[in-house]
Structure formats: structure tokens, C-alpha cells
Design a protein around this motif. Sequence first.
Motif, short mmCIF file in Angstrom:
data_model
loop_
_atom_site.label_atom_id
_atom_site.label_comp_id
_atom_site.label_asym_id
_atom_site.label_seq_id
_atom_site.Cartn_x
_atom_site.Cartn_y
_atom_site.Cartn_z
N GLY A 108 0.70 -1.28 0.04
CA GLY A 108 0.34 0.02 0.06
C GLY A 108 0.86 1.19 0.02
O GLY A 108 0.42 2.27 -0.93
N HIS A 109 1.65 1.40 0.98
CA HIS A 109 2.15 2.73 1.01
C HIS A 109 2.70 3.66 0.02
O HIS A 109 3.59 4.57 0.34
N ASP A 110 2.52 3.24 -1.12
CA ASP A 110 3.04 3.84 -2.35
C ASP A 110 1.79 4.42 -3.16
O ASP A 110 1.37 3.77 -3.91
N SER A 111 1.24 5.70 -2.81
CA SER A 111 -0.10 6.10 -3.28
C SER A 111 -0.11 6.08 -4.91
O SER A 111 -1.02 5.75 -5.53
N ALA A 112 1.12 6.55 -5.40
CA ALA A 112 1.07 6.90 -6.94
C ALA A 112 0.87 5.60 -7.73
O ALA A 112 0.22 5.11 -8.69
N ALA A 113 1.91 4.57 -7.18
CA ALA A 113 1.76 3.08 -7.59
C ALA A 113 0.33 2.40 -7.42
O ALA A 113 -0.22 1.88 -8.32
N ASP A 114 -0.26 2.66 -6.34
CA ASP A 114 -1.53 2.41 -6.07
C ASP A 114 -2.65 3.00 -7.14
O ASP A 114 -3.30 2.04 -7.71
N ALA A 115 -2.46 4.37 -7.45
CA ALA A 115 -3.36 4.89 -8.50
C ALA A 115 -3.27 4.04 -9.82
O ALA A 115 -4.01 3.94 -10.26
N ILE A 116 -1.99 3.85 -10.08
CA ILE A 116 -1.65 3.30 -11.39
C ILE A 116 -2.34 2.02 -11.51
O ILE A 116 -2.80 1.64 -12.42
N ARG A 117 -2.01 0.99 -10.41
CA ARG A 117 -2.44 -0.31 -10.67
C ARG A 117 -3.87 -0.33 -10.50
O ARG A 117 -4.64 -1.44 -11.14
N LYS A 118 -4.65 0.58 -9.68
CA LYS A 118 -6.06 0.53 -9.63
C LYS A 118 -6.73 0.89 -10.97
O LYS A 118 -7.50 0.72 -11.66
N GLN A 119 -5.76 1.81 -11.73
CA GLN A 119 -6.24 2.25 -12.88
C GLN A 119 -6.25 1.25 -14.09
O GLN A 119 -7.25 0.92 -14.79
N LEU A 120 -5.27 0.50 -14.08
CA LEU A 120 -5.20 -0.53 -14.95
C LEU A 120 -6.20 -1.65 -14.59
O LEU A 120 -6.75 -2.07 -15.45
N GLY A 121 -6.32 -1.91 -13.34
CA GLY A 121 -7.60 -2.82 -12.96
C GLY A 121 -8.70 -2.18 -13.33
O GLY A 121 -9.46 -3.00 -13.95
N GLU A 122 -9.07 -0.94 -13.30
CA GLU A 122 -10.29 -0.30 -13.79
C GLU A 122 -10.70 -0.82 -15.34
O GLU A 122 -11.67 -0.97 -15.63
N ASP A 123 -9.53 -0.37 -15.97
CA ASP A 123 -9.52 -0.76 -17.50
C ASP A 123 -10.01 -2.18 -17.69
O ASP A 123 -10.74 -2.65 -18.50
N TYR A 124 -9.17 -3.18 -17.02
CA TYR A 124 -9.60 -4.37 -17.13
C TYR A 124 -10.79 -4.90 -16.67
O TYR A 124 -11.56 -5.52 -17.34
N ILE A 125 -11.37 -4.32 -15.64
CA ILE A 125 -12.50 -4.58 -14.96
C ILE A 125 -13.79 -4.11 -15.87
O ILE A 125 -14.53 -4.88 -16.23
N ARG A 126 -13.46 -2.91 -16.59
CA ARG A 126 -14.61 -2.24 -17.42
C ARG A 126 -14.76 -3.45 -18.47
O ARG A 126 -15.96 -3.70 -18.97
N ALA A 127 -13.62 -3.81 -19.21
CA ALA A 127 -13.75 -4.69 -20.39
C ALA A 127 -14.55 -6.17 -19.84
O ALA A 127 -15.39 -6.44 -20.46
N LEU A 128 -14.08 -6.65 -18.51
CA LEU A 128 -14.76 -7.91 -18.33
C LEU A 128 -16.01 -7.73 -17.87
O LEU A 128 -17.08 -8.66 -18.21
N ILE A 129 -16.41 -6.61 -17.17
CA ILE A 129 -17.88 -6.43 -16.79
C ILE A 129 -18.86 -6.44 -18.07
O ILE A 129 -19.94 -6.87 -18.07
#
Lengths: 192, 192
Positions: A108-129
Amino acid sequence: MTEARRRDANATKAALLRAAGELFTERGFDRATVRDIADLAGVNQSLLFRYFGSKEELFHAVLAIQTRELVAESPAEKVLARTLARMLDEKRDPSSQSSWYAALRSSGHDSAADAIRKQLGEDYIRALISLTDAEDADLRADLVLAWVLGLGMLRSVVGKKPLVDADPQRVAKHVLSAAATLLERLDTDPAS
Amino acid sequence: MTEARRRDANATKAALLRAAGELFTERGFDRATVRDIADLAGVNQSLLFRYFGSKEELFHAVLAIQTRELVAESPAEKVLARTLARMLDEKRDPSSQSSWYAALRSSGHDSAADAIRKQLGEDYIRALISLTDAEDADLRADLVLAWVLGLGMLRSVVGKKPLVDADPQRVAKHVLSAAATLLERLDTDPAS
DNA sequence: CGACGATGTAAGCACGCGCTTACATAACGA
DNA sequence: TCGTTATGTAAGCGCGTGCTTACATCGTCG
């Protein structure tokens, strides 16, 4: 913009990004030292800081590149098959294997990396949904994303057999058909 | 063997194991410092080394305990459902959440942890393999193991929503029914 | 009691880490 | 040719880390 200059900032940056991608993926963020990255790139350590500011920013740059490579791919039904094909393709050189897993490992303790990986997750999630009409489509997408990440970790971090040596087509076929239980419009053809 | 002694080595060791389990799981091996572990346990730092020798040996002790807890569980058909129930049970206190994920995060260079996590993997794999007659049973088992690990990472490291807030029964039902595609004798009843 | 091992405490050492600084040299326009 | 800037080099600083050491205090048993 001449080529093959003895001093070339762009080539230096590229070498650093490549080396960083390789070591972050292989060892995780904490255990990949800036000295090792610079050495692998054949570059003086201080240039790393001149061009990227800090180890964390270098990590973000690596993540951003690999995110871009992974996301801009084909229709939703094919996304999962494509990802699997990419992950299972043994001909890839180590530096282009995804640092996703490094991002996952560095908590967790790395907010920017968090943001990026959540963003990547979102793109993936959107496609899968978009591949199911179930009311809990977002949960189903999370479950499938978890599977992809788990497979990557088990392969690249643990080196689990028989998984690492398995026929990519067969792995993809199994995963796709099981995932189709959750996402009814998923294309279960392993071909990329 | 009196109780509530003001000086009690066993209580000290237990407190250290508990604190270590919590911090290793939460931060991973590298980012959990021995000072923080000792502080959380309310114990002097040097006792950690007196009783466990080194940070790595403490880590192995934690892993061994949690491995034992997880493996000695019920018939093969129920193992997956049990694991999911345990992982998804939010009432668990943090110190008993599995450090598997920490083990996964801390990469290769630690041979003993490797051995333990491969051993745990083997116990799991054996149970899962017994649930199918397919010729590639071992591969199928790896795929299911990867899913469990991926789910744990996505929950505990990323804190991904809606996964973390989802109804455990529903998550288990989805995973079990999809996994049953690969393991035909799997019991798909989420009840523990 | 008194002595000794078990348990707890406080201080600090040595090392590797991310990062900085001071400087040398190549590239290139005026 | 010269001056300026971009690029590369070498050395080391400060800090947090895992771990050690030297010592204080408790519990127990003759």
C-alpha cells in the motif's frame, strides 16, 4: 536527432527503463536496488536520479509503459485470451514481463503506484464487466482479475511446476472455459 | 509452569509470533521491521533475536504455524471451500490472516521460505489433484491454487472493491462453481 | 540468605540503501 | 575558437536496518 551518438540521453533512459522493468519484476520493488539497476543498464547510478528523480518515479514510469502496452488491446471478449497469451508466451524477454507483480508485491504505502495499478485494474474490470449481464458483474470481474494475477505470481515469483512448463494453449483453454462460467459472453478461443 | 508470571518466555515468544504474523501479512517481509514487530508485541527487540535467532527464522516460524493450521483440514472435496471461508471471514483478527501472501511477496532468494511454501503448495495440490481424473490433473490443481492466491493478494494487498466487501457466500459460490469446471468431484457447497 | 540461570533492558555497531554533490568531458552553435 | 549546455563519472553523506553486546533484574532452589 542524430543516431548512435556516444552520449545519448534517450538511449540511457531506455536502458534504465529496460533494466528496471527486468529487476522490479524479478525481485520486487524493495529488493531491486538502484545500484543493480544502473549496473544492468550499463549506466552511472546518478543518471538514474537525473532522468527519473527517484527510484519510485522510475518504478511509476515502468508501470505506466507496461500498463499502456497491456490495455490498448482488442475487443473485450478477446482481452482475457490476449492477456493469457502474453503472460504464457515464453519467448518474451524478461524485461518485458509485466511489473504488475512487482506492483502487487510492494504494498500500500505507495500512493502513486496504487493509483496506477488501480487504473489498470479499472480498465480491465470495465472490459470484463461488459461480458456479462449478471447483477454482480463487477464482483465477477474482480474474481477473474484475481485469477490472472495469481497465475502471474505463481509463475514468475514461485516458478511453480507444472504451471511454468505447461502448454500455453491448454492453460488458456482451461482458464477461459472456467471463467466463462462467470462471464457468459467471453470468447473461449485461446487463439490470440 | 505457573501462570501470569511477570517474566514468561513462552508468552513473549507467542506475542512476537502474533505481532510478526500481523506485520508480515500486512507489509510483506522486507517492510516489516524487527523494531516494529517488537514494539507491537510490547517486547524488547533483542528478545526477538534471543528466541528466534534472526528475522528470517522468525518468518519461517510464522509460516510453519500458519501452514499447519491451514493444511490439517477436512476431506479433499471440502478443502477449497474451507480455505475460501477462512480467507473471506472478516471476523478473523489480522494476526491470523495468512502470511502466505507475504511469502509470495518476498521473492526467491529465501530458500527455506521457498521450501515451506512449496510444501504447503504440495499439500494443497495433492488434495486438489484427487478431485479429478483428467490426465492433466496437476496442472488443473495449479490453476486453482493460483486463483486462491490471487484472491488473497487482491483482497489483502490491494484492498480491491467490490471484492473486499462482497458477500463471502456469493464469492465462494462463484469460485467453486467455476473451479468445478476443472475438478469434477469438487464439492460446490460454500458451507464450511 | 545467596548464588546462579532465565528473562528483560539500553545502547550502539556495521552495513547497504537511496540520494547528492563536485567535477570532467563531449557536443554544438555563435 | 570559445563558451555554454548536455551528458557522464566518482566519491561519499545520512539514515534505517538487522543484529550484538554489556548489563540489570527476577525467579528458584540449595
